[in-house]
Design a protein around this motif. Structure first.
Motif, PDB file in Angstrom:
ATOM      1  N   GLN A   2      20.593 -27.680  48.800  1.00 25.28           N
ATOM      2  CA  GLN A   2      20.666 -26.251  48.524  1.00 25.28           C
ATOM      3  C   GLN A   2      21.760 -25.912  47.517  1.00 25.28           C
ATOM      4  OE1 GLN A   2      20.891 -24.240  52.316  1.00 25.28           O
ATOM      5  NE2 GLN A   2      18.711 -24.536  52.709  1.00 25.28           N
ATOM      6  N   LEU A   3      22.884 -26.620  47.579  1.00 21.90           N
ATOM      7  CA  LEU A   3      23.943 -26.408  46.589  1.00 21.90           C
ATOM      8  C   LEU A   3      23.450 -26.737  45.186  1.00 21.90           C
ATOM      9  CD1 LEU A   3      27.130 -27.866  48.313  1.00 21.90           C
ATOM     10  CD2 LEU A   3      26.632 -25.471  47.835  1.00 21.90           C
ATOM     11  N   LYS A   4      22.782 -27.875  45.053  1.00 22.09           N
ATOM     12  CA  LYS A   4      22.258 -28.270  43.751  1.00 22.09           C
ATOM     13  C   LYS A   4      21.230 -27.263  43.244  1.00 22.09           C
ATOM     14  CE  LYS A   4      21.354 -32.593  42.822  1.00 22.09           C
ATOM     15  NZ  LYS A   4      20.916 -34.003  42.886  1.00 22.09           N
ATOM     16  N   GLU A   5      20.329 -26.822  44.114  1.00 19.24           N
ATOM     17  CA  GLU A   5      19.324 -25.833  43.723  1.00 19.24           C
ATOM     18  C   GLU A   5      19.971 -24.513  43.325  1.00 19.24           C
ATOM     19  OE1 GLU A   5      16.636 -25.458  47.027  1.00 19.24           O
ATOM     20  OE2 GLU A   5      15.788 -27.459  46.727  1.00 19.24           O
ATOM     21  N   ALA A   6      20.969 -24.091  44.082  1.00 15.01           N
ATOM     22  CA  ALA A   6      21.633 -22.825  43.787  1.00 15.01           C
ATOM     23  C   ALA A   6      22.343 -22.857  42.440  1.00 15.01           C
ATOM     24  CB  ALA A   6      22.623 -22.476  44.899  1.00 15.01           C
ATOM     25  N   VAL A   7      23.068 -23.945  42.179  1.00 11.69           N
ATOM     26  CA  VAL A   7      23.778 -24.063  40.898  1.00 11.69           C
ATOM     27  C   VAL A   7      22.774 -24.176  39.757  1.00 11.69           C
ATOM     28  CG1 VAL A   7      25.321 -25.528  39.539  1.00 11.69           C
ATOM     29  CG2 VAL A   7      25.900 -24.953  41.898  1.00 11.69           C
ATOM     30  N   ASN A   8      21.712 -24.925  39.962  1.00 11.18           N
ATOM     31  CA  ASN A   8      20.679 -25.040  38.937  1.00 11.18           C
ATOM     32  C   ASN A   8      20.051 -23.668  38.648  1.00 11.18           C
ATOM     33  OD1 ASN A   8      18.989 -26.532  37.124  1.00 11.18           O
ATOM     34  ND2 ASN A   8      17.354 -26.315  38.610  1.00 11.18           N
ATOM     35  N   ASN A   9      19.751 -22.913  39.687  1.00  9.89           N
ATOM     36  CA  ASN A   9      19.160 -21.585  39.505  1.00  9.89           C
ATOM     37  C   ASN A   9      20.108 -20.614  38.805  1.00  9.89           C
ATOM     38  OD1 ASN A   9      16.715 -22.264  40.651  1.00  9.89           O
ATOM     39  ND2 ASN A   9      17.312 -21.601  42.699  1.00  9.89           N
ATOM     40  N   ILE A  10      21.359 -20.616  39.209  1.00  9.39           N
ATOM     41  CA  ILE A  10      22.298 -19.667  38.586  1.00  9.39           C
ATOM     42  C   ILE A  10      22.598 -20.075  37.143  1.00  9.39           C
ATOM     43  CG2 ILE A  10      24.528 -20.651  39.244  1.00  9.39           C
ATOM     44  CD1 ILE A  10      25.365 -17.779  39.991  1.00  9.39           C
ATOM     45  N   SER A  11      22.454 -21.375  36.831  1.00  8.21           N
ATOM     46  CA  SER A  11      22.691 -21.806  35.447  1.00  8.21           C
ATOM     47  C   SER A  11      21.616 -21.264  34.509  1.00  8.21           C
ATOM     48  CB  SER A  11      22.731 -23.329  35.355  1.00  8.21           C
ATOM     49  OG  SER A  11      21.442 -23.877  35.509  1.00  8.21           O
ATOM     50  N   LYS A  12      20.472 -20.885  35.046  1.00 13.13           N
ATOM     51  CA  LYS A  12      19.387 -20.323  34.240  1.00 13.13           C
ATOM     52  C   LYS A  12      19.481 -18.807  34.119  1.00 13.13           C
ATOM     53  CE  LYS A  12      16.346 -23.995  35.776  1.00 13.13           C
ATOM     54  NZ  LYS A  12      15.197 -24.326  36.627  1.00 13.13           N
ATOM     55  N   MET A  61      20.699 -19.056  46.150  1.00 13.22           N
ATOM     56  CA  MET A  61      21.516 -18.029  45.533  1.00 13.22           C
ATOM     57  C   MET A  61      22.451 -17.389  46.553  1.00 13.22           C
ATOM     58  SD  MET A  61      21.534 -17.815  42.532  1.00 13.22           S
ATOM     59  CE  MET A  61      21.144 -17.150  41.023  1.00 13.22           C
ATOM     60  N   LYS A  62      21.930 -17.139  47.743  1.00 15.07           N
ATOM     61  CA  LYS A  62      22.740 -16.532  48.793  1.00 15.07           C
ATOM     62  C   LYS A  62      23.975 -17.380  49.071  1.00 15.07           C
ATOM     63  CE  LYS A  62      22.306 -14.806  53.485  1.00 15.07           C
ATOM     64  NZ  LYS A  62      21.430 -14.693  54.646  1.00 15.07           N
ATOM     65  N   LEU A  63      23.811 -18.695  49.039  1.00 19.12           N
ATOM     66  CA  LEU A  63      24.910 -19.610  49.270  1.00 19.12           C
ATOM     67  C   LEU A  63      25.992 -19.447  48.219  1.00 19.12           C
ATOM     68  CD1 LEU A  63      25.993 -21.999  50.911  1.00 19.12           C
ATOM     69  CD2 LEU A  63      24.659 -23.491  49.449  1.00 19.12           C
ATOM     70  N   ILE A  64      25.615 -19.385  46.956  1.00 16.32           N
ATOM     71  CA  ILE A  64      26.591 -19.219  45.875  1.00 16.32           C
ATOM     72  C   ILE A  64      27.330 -17.888  46.030  1.00 16.32           C
ATOM     73  CG2 ILE A  64      26.861 -18.859  43.382  1.00 16.32           C
ATOM     74  CD1 ILE A  64      26.382 -21.696  43.856  1.00 16.32           C
ATOM     75  N   TYR A  65      26.602 -16.800  46.226  1.00 19.42           N
ATOM     76  CA  TYR A  65      27.231 -15.490  46.352  1.00 19.42           C
ATOM     77  C   TYR A  65      28.160 -15.428  47.559  1.00 19.42           C
ATOM     78  CZ  TYR A  65      23.843 -13.892  42.911  1.00 19.42           C
ATOM     79  OH  TYR A  65      23.087 -13.737  41.777  1.00 19.42           O
ATOM     80  N   SER A  66      27.770 -16.056  48.650  1.00 20.13           N
ATOM     81  CA  SER A  66      28.584 -16.033  49.859  1.00 20.13           C
ATOM     82  C   SER A  66      29.905 -16.765  49.676  1.00 20.13           C
ATOM     83  CB  SER A  66      27.827 -16.678  51.019  1.00 20.13           C
ATOM     84  OG  SER A  66      26.652 -15.993  51.286  1.00 20.13           O
ATOM     85  N   LEU A  67      29.895 -17.789  48.845  1.00 18.06           N
ATOM     86  CA  LEU A  67      31.098 -18.598  48.672  1.00 18.06           C
ATOM     87  C   LEU A  67      31.906 -18.244  47.430  1.00 18.06           C
ATOM     88  CD1 LEU A  67      29.570 -22.048  49.644  1.00 18.06           C
ATOM     89  CD2 LEU A  67      31.030 -20.604  51.041  1.00 18.06           C
ATOM     90  N   MET A  68      31.419 -17.335  46.595  1.00 14.11           N
ATOM     91  CA  MET A  68      32.086 -17.029  45.324  1.00 14.11           C
ATOM     92  C   MET A  68      33.526 -16.564  45.501  1.00 14.11           C
ATOM     93  SD  MET A  68      29.204 -15.307  42.915  1.00 14.11           S
ATOM     94  CE  MET A  68      30.125 -15.176  41.394  1.00 14.11           C
ATOM     95  N   VAL A  69      33.851 -15.949  46.603  1.00 11.14           N
ATOM     96  CA  VAL A  69      35.202 -15.437  46.806  1.00 11.14           C
ATOM     97  C   VAL A  69      36.240 -16.550  46.854  1.00 11.14           C
ATOM     98  CG1 VAL A  69      34.464 -13.344  47.977  1.00 11.14           C
ATOM     99  CG2 VAL A  69      34.871 -15.409  49.309  1.00 11.14           C
ATOM    100  N   HIS A  70      35.828 -17.804  47.069  1.00  6.28           N
ATOM    101  CA  HIS A  70      36.757 -18.924  47.162  1.00  6.28           C
ATOM    102  C   HIS A  70      37.011 -19.603  45.822  1.00  6.28           C
ATOM    103  CE1 HIS A  70      36.503 -18.582  51.471  1.00  6.28           C
ATOM    104  NE2 HIS A  70      35.184 -18.657  51.401  1.00  6.28           N
TER     105      HIS A  70
END
Length: 95
Positions: A37-47, A1-10
């Protein structure tokens, strides 16, 4: 999740692309770990979803909006493409 939030600005609101080479450089991790980690993050945020109260005439209900409307994994090229749900943004701006 941290990865997604950190990159959301792009990202654009319509479609977003996360590439392993970008995230592995930013976070100083190997490409295989970054892709996992990207796959896990996207999978988690999709839920994830936002729950809200909705009204229709004299009745009260509960509504739910998912964070993502779609996502795709591209294993050979090691990137993830996803789209935030358009309905989500009006609720985010109220936070």
């Amino acid at each position: 999740m941290k990865l997604i939030y950190s990159l959301m600005v792009h990202f654009s609101l319509n479609s977003s692309l996360l590439k392993v080479n970008e995230s592995s450089e930013i976070f100083k991790i190997t490409p295989s770990v970054a892709y996992r980690q990207l796959k896990e993050a996207v999978n988690n945020i999709s839920k994830r979803y936002i729950t809200y109260t909705t009204y229709h005439e004299k009745t009260v209900g509960i509504g739910r909006i998912n964070w993502l409307s779609a996502y795709k994994y591209f294993d050979t090229e090691r990137y993830v493409r996803f789209r935030f749900n358009d309905a989500l943004f009006s609720y985010l701006f109220e936070l």
